[in-house]
Design a protein around this motif. Structure first.
Motif, PDB file in Angstrom:
ATOM      1  N   VAL A 101       0.871  -1.178   0.000  1.00  0.00           N
ATOM      2  CA  VAL A 101       0.000   0.000   0.000  1.00  0.00           C
ATOM      3  C   VAL A 101       0.909   1.230   0.000  1.00  0.00           C
ATOM      4  CG1 VAL A 101      -1.769   1.289   1.252  1.00  0.00           C
ATOM      5  CG2 VAL A 101      -1.834  -1.220   1.233  1.00  0.00           C
ATOM      6  N   VAL A 102       0.673   2.142  -0.944  1.00  0.00           N
ATOM      7  CA  VAL A 102       1.522   3.322  -1.109  1.00  0.00           C
ATOM      8  C   VAL A 102       0.682   4.574  -0.931  1.00  0.00           C
ATOM      9  CG1 VAL A 102       3.082   4.578  -2.654  1.00  0.00           C
ATOM     10  CG2 VAL A 102       2.986   2.077  -2.750  1.00  0.00           C
ATOM     11  N   VAL A 103       1.081   5.448  -0.001  1.00  0.00           N
ATOM     12  CA  VAL A 103       0.431   6.736   0.210  1.00  0.00           C
ATOM     13  C   VAL A 103       1.298   7.802  -0.448  1.00  0.00           C
ATOM     14  CG1 VAL A 103      -0.483   8.364   1.902  1.00  0.00           C
ATOM     15  CG2 VAL A 103      -0.470   5.909   2.419  1.00  0.00           C
ATOM     16  N   ASP A 104       0.755   8.512  -1.423  1.00  0.00           N
ATOM     17  CA  ASP A 104       1.495   9.536  -2.152  1.00  0.00           C
ATOM     18  C   ASP A 104       1.253  10.904  -1.535  1.00  0.00           C
ATOM     19  OD1 ASP A 104       2.656   7.919  -4.236  1.00  0.00           O
ATOM     20  OD2 ASP A 104       0.648   7.723  -5.085  1.00  0.00           O
ATOM     21  N   TYR A 105       2.341  11.696  -1.434  1.00  0.00           N
ATOM     22  CA  TYR A 105       2.263  13.031  -0.849  1.00  0.00           C
ATOM     23  C   TYR A 105       2.686  14.100  -1.844  1.00  0.00           C
ATOM     24  CZ  TYR A 105       2.743  10.439   3.603  1.00  0.00           C
ATOM     25  OH  TYR A 105       2.611   9.579   4.649  1.00  0.00           O
ATOM     26  N   ARG A 106       2.154  15.294  -1.632  1.00  0.00           N
ATOM     27  CA  ARG A 106       2.705  16.502  -2.234  1.00  0.00           C
ATOM     28  C   ARG A 106       3.161  17.403  -1.082  1.00  0.00           C
ATOM     29  NH1 ARG A 106      -1.413  18.061  -5.162  1.00  0.00           N
ATOM     30  NH2 ARG A 106      -2.225  19.666  -3.758  1.00  0.00           N
ATOM     31  N   GLY A 107       4.465  17.586  -0.954  1.00  0.00           N
ATOM     32  CA  GLY A 107       5.021  18.319   0.178  1.00  0.00           C
ATOM     33  C   GLY A 107       5.991  17.449   0.956  1.00  0.00           C
ATOM     34  N   ASP A 108       6.371  17.908   2.141  1.00  0.00           N
ATOM     35  CA  ASP A 108       7.340  17.181   2.959  1.00  0.00           C
ATOM     36  C   ASP A 108       6.750  15.878   3.498  1.00  0.00           C
ATOM     37  OD1 ASP A 108       9.261  19.150   2.618  1.00  0.00           O
ATOM     38  OD2 ASP A 108       8.627  20.256   4.404  1.00  0.00           O
ATOM     39  N   LEU A 109       7.639  14.981   3.913  1.00  0.00           N
ATOM     40  CA  LEU A 109       7.201  13.738   4.536  1.00  0.00           C
ATOM     41  C   LEU A 109       6.682  14.026   5.945  1.00  0.00           C
ATOM     42  CD1 LEU A 109      10.127  11.408   3.431  1.00  0.00           C
ATOM     43  CD2 LEU A 109       7.736  11.164   2.754  1.00  0.00           C
ATOM     44  N   PRO A 110       5.466  13.620   6.262  1.00  0.00           N
ATOM     45  CA  PRO A 110       4.905  13.859   7.595  1.00  0.00           C
ATOM     46  C   PRO A 110       5.243  12.746   8.567  1.00  0.00           C
ATOM     47  CG  PRO A 110       3.246  12.887   6.206  1.00  0.00           C
ATOM     48  CD  PRO A 110       4.504  13.001   5.351  1.00  0.00           C
ATOM     49  N   GLY A 111       4.783  12.882   9.792  1.00  0.00           N
ATOM     50  CA  GLY A 111       4.875  11.802  10.754  1.00  0.00           C
ATOM     51  C   GLY A 111       3.739  10.811  10.536  1.00  0.00           C
ATOM     52  N   TYR A 112       3.813   9.660  11.216  1.00  0.00           N
ATOM     53  CA  TYR A 112       2.787   8.642  11.040  1.00  0.00           C
ATOM     54  C   TYR A 112       2.874   7.614  12.157  1.00  0.00           C
ATOM     55  CZ  TYR A 112       6.893   6.429   9.002  1.00  0.00           C
ATOM     56  OH  TYR A 112       8.166   5.955   8.809  1.00  0.00           O
ATOM     57  N   ARG A 113       1.800   6.867  12.285  1.00  0.00           N
ATOM     58  CA  ARG A 113       1.734   5.742  13.219  1.00  0.00           C
ATOM     59  C   ARG A 113       0.992   4.611  12.513  1.00  0.00           C
ATOM     60  NH1 ARG A 113       1.978   4.924  18.878  1.00  0.00           N
ATOM     61  NH2 ARG A 113       0.589   3.290  19.669  1.00  0.00           N
ATOM     62  N   VAL A 114       1.590   3.409  12.528  1.00  0.00           N
ATOM     63  CA  VAL A 114       0.978   2.236  11.915  1.00  0.00           C
ATOM     64  C   VAL A 114       0.793   1.200  13.018  1.00  0.00           C
ATOM     65  CG1 VAL A 114       1.152   0.490  10.105  1.00  0.00           C
ATOM     66  CG2 VAL A 114       2.163   2.754   9.741  1.00  0.00           C
ATOM     67  N   GLU A 115      -0.446   0.790  13.250  1.00  0.00           N
ATOM     68  CA  GLU A 115      -0.727  -0.075  14.392  1.00  0.00           C
ATOM     69  C   GLU A 115      -1.942  -0.959  14.119  1.00  0.00           C
ATOM     70  OE1 GLU A 115      -2.004   2.278  17.793  1.00  0.00           O
ATOM     71  OE2 GLU A 115      -2.839   3.770  16.415  1.00  0.00           O
ATOM     72  N   TRP A 116      -2.018  -2.072  14.859  1.00  0.00           N
ATOM     73  CA  TRP A 116      -3.188  -2.937  14.814  1.00  0.00           C
ATOM     74  C   TRP A 116      -4.319  -2.308  15.606  1.00  0.00           C
ATOM     75  CZ3 TRP A 116      -2.865  -6.495  11.285  1.00  0.00           C
ATOM     76  CH2 TRP A 116      -1.627  -7.077  10.968  1.00  0.00           C
ATOM     77  N   VAL A 117      -5.529  -2.397  15.082  1.00  0.00           N
ATOM     78  CA  VAL A 117      -6.707  -1.909  15.800  1.00  0.00           C
ATOM     79  C   VAL A 117      -7.799  -2.969  15.710  1.00  0.00           C
ATOM     80  CG1 VAL A 117      -6.212   0.539  15.442  1.00  0.00           C
ATOM     81  CG2 VAL A 117      -7.506  -0.708  13.702  1.00  0.00           C
ATOM     82  N   PRO A 118      -8.732  -2.983  16.668  1.00  0.00           N
ATOM     83  CA  PRO A 118      -9.795  -3.995  16.644  1.00  0.00           C
ATOM     84  C   PRO A 118     -10.835  -3.754  15.556  1.00  0.00           C
ATOM     85  CG  PRO A 118     -10.076  -2.517  18.505  1.00  0.00           C
ATOM     86  CD  PRO A 118      -8.745  -2.198  17.910  1.00  0.00           C
ATOM     87  N   GLU A 119     -10.976  -2.496  15.120  1.00  0.00           N
ATOM     88  CA  GLU A 119     -11.905  -2.143  14.059  1.00  0.00           C
ATOM     89  C   GLU A 119     -11.510  -0.777  13.516  1.00  0.00           C
ATOM     90  OE1 GLU A 119     -15.867  -1.763  15.551  1.00  0.00           O
ATOM     91  OE2 GLU A 119     -15.319  -0.235  17.035  1.00  0.00           O
ATOM     92  N   LEU A 120     -12.056  -0.427  12.358  1.00  0.00           N
ATOM     93  CA  LEU A 120     -11.809   0.888  11.772  1.00  0.00           C
ATOM     94  C   LEU A 120     -12.961   1.815  12.125  1.00  0.00           C
ATOM     95  CD1 LEU A 120     -10.519  -0.080   8.202  1.00  0.00           C
ATOM     96  CD2 LEU A 120      -9.180   0.359  10.279  1.00  0.00           C
ATOM     97  N   VAL A 121     -12.623   3.038  12.528  1.00  0.00           N
ATOM     98  CA  VAL A 121     -13.649   4.021  12.881  1.00  0.00           C
ATOM     99  C   VAL A 121     -13.384   5.323  12.130  1.00  0.00           C
ATOM    100  CG1 VAL A 121     -13.996   3.020  15.164  1.00  0.00           C
ATOM    101  CG2 VAL A 121     -12.366   4.887  14.876  1.00  0.00           C
ATOM    102  N   GLN A 122     -14.405   6.126  11.972  1.00  0.00           N
ATOM    103  CA  GLN A 122     -14.289   7.411  11.309  1.00  0.00           C
ATOM    104  C   GLN A 122     -13.622   8.416  12.241  1.00  0.00           C
ATOM    105  OE1 GLN A 122     -18.075   8.724   9.612  1.00  0.00           O
ATOM    106  NE2 GLN A 122     -18.800   6.619   9.735  1.00  0.00           N
ATOM    107  N   ASP A 123     -12.589   9.093  11.714  1.00  0.00           N
ATOM    108  CA  ASP A 123     -11.956  10.154  12.502  1.00  0.00           C
ATOM    109  C   ASP A 123     -12.983  11.244  12.781  1.00  0.00           C
ATOM    110  OD1 ASP A 123      -9.684   8.699  12.226  1.00  0.00           O
ATOM    111  OD2 ASP A 123      -8.732  10.027  10.761  1.00  0.00           O
ATOM    112  N   GLY A 124     -12.916  11.788  13.957  1.00  0.00           N
ATOM    113  CA  GLY A 124     -13.849  12.847  14.327  1.00  0.00           C
ATOM    114  C   GLY A 124     -15.069  12.297  15.025  1.00  0.00           C
ATOM    115  N   SER A 125     -15.897  11.532  14.307  1.00  0.00           N
ATOM    116  CA  SER A 125     -17.139  11.023  14.888  1.00  0.00           C
ATOM    117  C   SER A 125     -16.912   9.790  15.751  1.00  0.00           C
ATOM    118  CB  SER A 125     -18.142  10.681  13.781  1.00  0.00           C
ATOM    119  OG  SER A 125     -17.731   9.535  13.066  1.00  0.00           O
TER     120      SER A 125
END
Length: 210
Positions: A101-125
């Motif tokens: 899986v490749v995430v493409d950026y325009r601009g500088d390389l940001p920070g990130y965290r890659v981790e196991w989660v029990p389910e996927l949820v919507q950010d914010g809500s």
């Protein structure tokens, strides 16, 4: 897992891709190793220059002799940037022994965290996203945006992109909220993964073993 109250439409964006050491792969413009429950902070492999920055082909980051990953621990890199980069798209492809899986950026390389989660949820809500899988990797990119100054999305489509690879079933846009972009990776089963960074063009690569 819990079901979301909102239904999402699948938006398959499938392209044929030849690359990564001469292997035939599938990609889109729209990850068993021994498990470990301990969370650690690990540095990614060094950023490497790329002399062939093409769009639909990642020859420089997927040699045919690259072995499947075996790590299962959380990977986190923190960066402070004056201007959040823009996520322009997320691609995926199948290789010998692993999916990419490749995430493409325009601009500088940001920070990130890659981790196991029990389910996927919507950010914010925080609402659960209705997508079935045997395991889930959450990629949280910060600081970053997936929209332009006018609010138009730069990572278009989704929120659920059908992958149908060796282990990666779907890629999910889990959010674009307050300079945080979320990318969920839905897997058939939990497996080893690795994280790499590349420049020219800037991108984040997550490999997941079959």
């Amino acid at each position: 897992m819990n079901r979301s109250r909102a239904a999402f439409a699948l938006v398959p964006l499938v392209l044929l891709l030849t690359g990564c050491g001469g292997e035939a792969t599938r990609a889109t413009s729209a990850p068993a190793a021994q498990e470990s429950t301990a969370e650690t902070t690990a540095a990614p492999e060094p950023v490497s220059p790329d002399s062939s920055p093409g769009s639909s082909s990642d020859r420089s980051v997927g040699p045919a002799d690259l072995k499947p990953p075996t790590g299962t621990r959380t990977v986190e890199v923190k960066r402070s940037l004056d201007e959040p980069p823009i996520v322009t798209g997320v691609r995926y492809a199948e290789h010998r022994g692993f999916d990419r899986v490749v995430v493409d950026y325009r601009g500088d390389l940001p920070g990130y965290r890659v981790e196991w989660v029990p389910e996927l949820v919507q950010d914010g809500s925080g609402e659960p996203i209705e997508v079935e899988g045997g395991a889930y990797l959450q990629v949280t990119i910060i600081p970053a945006n997936a929209h332009d100054e006018d609010g138009a999305p730069t990572w278009k489509g989704g929120p659920i992109f059908k992958a149908g690879l060796g282990n990666v079933k779907n890629v999910v846009k889990t959010g674009d909220f307050e300079a945080v972009v979320g990318v969920g990776i839905v897997l058939e089963h939990r497996a080893g993964f690795r994280v790499k960074e590349y420049r020219s063009p800037n991108r984040l690569v997550i490999d997941v073993a079959h």
